[in-house]
Design an enzyme around this catalytic site. Structure first.
Site, PDB file in Angstrom:
ATOM      1  CG  LEU A  63      -8.613  -3.541   5.241  1.00 10.93           C
ATOM      2  CD1 LEU A  63      -8.439  -4.848   5.987  1.00 10.93           C
ATOM      3  CD2 LEU A  63      -7.355  -2.678   5.370  1.00 10.93           C
ATOM      4  CG  HIS A  64      -9.835  -0.831  -1.898  1.00 11.04           C
ATOM      5  ND1 HIS A  64      -9.802   0.200  -1.006  1.00 11.04           N
ATOM      6  CD2 HIS A  64      -9.436  -0.312  -3.074  1.00 11.04           C
ATOM      7  CE1 HIS A  64      -9.405   1.303  -1.610  1.00 11.04           C
ATOM      8  NE2 HIS A  64      -9.162   1.025  -2.874  1.00 11.04           N
ATOM      9  NE  ARG A  65      -4.744   1.648  -1.988  1.00 14.00           N
ATOM     10  CZ  ARG A  65      -5.530   2.202  -2.906  1.00 14.00           C
ATOM     11  NH1 ARG A  65      -5.640   1.682  -4.089  1.00 14.00           N
ATOM     12  NH2 ARG A  65      -6.191   3.307  -2.663  1.00 14.00           N
TER      13      ARG A  65
END
Ligand code: UD1
Ligand code: UDP
Length: 363
Positions: free
Chosen positions: A205-207
């Site tokens: 998860l990085h957005r």
């Protein structure tokens, strides 16, 4: 005559997409100058990551580092322009949709250096995504647009881009995936993470739309924590995510195994063995499709619809309850038997891209 071009890379996904193209250009005797903008700079995202992909040491690094979109893009733009002036080239090669991608395209087009874009034509339709701006701007100024899939070709046609400039070459990221997967000892990677013989979920998860929102990130972790009670959850965390967890004092439930970002070989080894992946990454949606591993994409849109229509990807949206439901449903489904075959995602996209580029250089 020897042909030459400047290839610009800056962030983790660039390296994966560019490696096969650089290798094929080299095999054809094209002189490639490699410029790293320095957008990503941690060893795990850049130095060591590049080495594992077999990319040569960059000829220069602009060290633009982190910053606002304007700061990062501007610093890269200025540096790339200087490099192109000091080392004139026949063309500039850029890949993907990060800030460095767009900066490279803008620097070149203003100097009338033809731009080649690897992974053209992807569209999420979501202007809240910084990547969507980068994609549209880069494609608009590119001379040769190399596409991964037919839907990307259609997107470009719909924007009025002449089909003479567009070539469907396939997915170069999948070349990297196959190559690294062949060379990695999967059993050893599983053993190193104490996952031998175990089912597990691999999560990335990085957005910014998720991780920069403390409440949303916290809610996502709660759901993952519940899932971890039934299925080990392994999460190699992007530094943006780590920074937000620390800055927002977000609780990471016990059972979620937070790791450093993994090198590509180890990552794809785990990805290929996972019971499911949960992600907001672009590349992971494509890789999991080719690997035949179910992918739950924690986003409302995707620029890679083929992974949903023909692959193993499910777009679950951003409601944590929907993620919980989708993961629960996946647990009781039989695992997919055979990976789908997407046309031209066959490990040979790098050579096809190089062929198209050499035609441009020969013109
Ligand atoms: C960038 C791309 C995104 C891509 C992602 C891949 C843009 C707009 N975004 O997002 O499309 O999916 O890379 O991983 O180009 N940081 C470090 N070390 C690093 C790099 C970053 O600690 O080596 C931290 C910093 O706190 C930085 C934050 O991560 O502020 C964000 O980095 P940045 O390059 O701005 O964007 P990404 O989130 O990495
Ligand atoms: N990746 C990796 N190690 C990790 C996380 C991701 O090697 O710890 C790979 C992953 O296979 C992905 C690629 O890095 O395809 C680049 O992806 P990222 O998710 O950072 O960016 P995006 O594809 O969303 O732009």
């Amino acid at each position: 005559m020897t042909h030459s071009l400047l290839a610009v890379v800056g962030a983790r996904p660039n390296f994966v997409k560019m490696a096969p193209v650089l290798s094929a250009l080299g095999a054809n005797g094209v002189e490639v100058r490699l410029l790293h903008t320095g957008q990503h700079y941690d060893k795990a995202l850049s130095g060591e990551f590049i080495k594992r992909l077999g990319i040569a040491e960059p000829d220069a690094n602009l060290e633009v580092g982190s910053g606002s979109h304007g700061e990062q893009t501007a610093a890269a733009l200025v540096g790339i322009e200087r490099d192109l002036r000091a080392h004139p080239q026949q063309a500039l090669l850029t890949a993907g949709d990060v800030n460095s991608t767009m900066a490279a395209a803008l620097a070149a087009v203003k100097l009338r250096v033809p731009v080649v874009h690897v992974e053209s034509g992807l569209r999420s339709g979501d202007w809240e995504m910084p990547e969507e701006v980068n994609r549209v701007v880069t494609d608009r100024v590119s001379e040769l647009l190399l596409c991964t899939s037919a839907d990307a070709v259609e997107n470009l046609a719909a924007e009025g881009i002449s089909d003479e400039r567009v070539r469907l070459v396939g997915n170069t990221m999948i070349d990297s995936l196959f190559r690294l997967l062949e060379g990695v000892d999967r059993a050893q990677v599983l053993a190193a993470h104490e996952l031998e013989g175990r089912r597990f979920a691999l999560v990335t998860l990085h957005r910014p739309s998720l991780v920069d929102d403390a409440a949303a990130l916290s809610a996502a972790f709660k759901v993952l924590g519940e899932l971890a009670k039934d299925l080990p959850v392994v999460l190699p965390a992007h530094p943006r995510t780590v920074a937000r967890i620390e800055g927002g004092a977000i609780e990471v439930p016990e059972g979620i195994r937070m790791l450093e970002p993994m090198d590509y070989g180890d990552f794809v080894a785990l990805e290929s063995e996972a019971r499911m992946v949960i992600t907001d990454s672009g590349g992971v949606q494509e890789e999991s499709t080719v690997l035949g591993v179910p992918c739950l994409t924690f986003r409302t849109t995707t620029e890679r619809p083929i992974t949903v229509e023909q692959g193993t990807n499910t777009l679950v949206g951003v409601n944590p309850l929907d993620l919980a439901r989708a993961a629960g449903a996946e647990m009781v489904k039989p695992a997919p038997q055979r990976p789908p075959e997407i046309p031209l995602w066959d490990g040979q996209a790098g050579p096809r891209a190089a062929e198209a580029i050499m035609e441009l250089l020969a013109d």
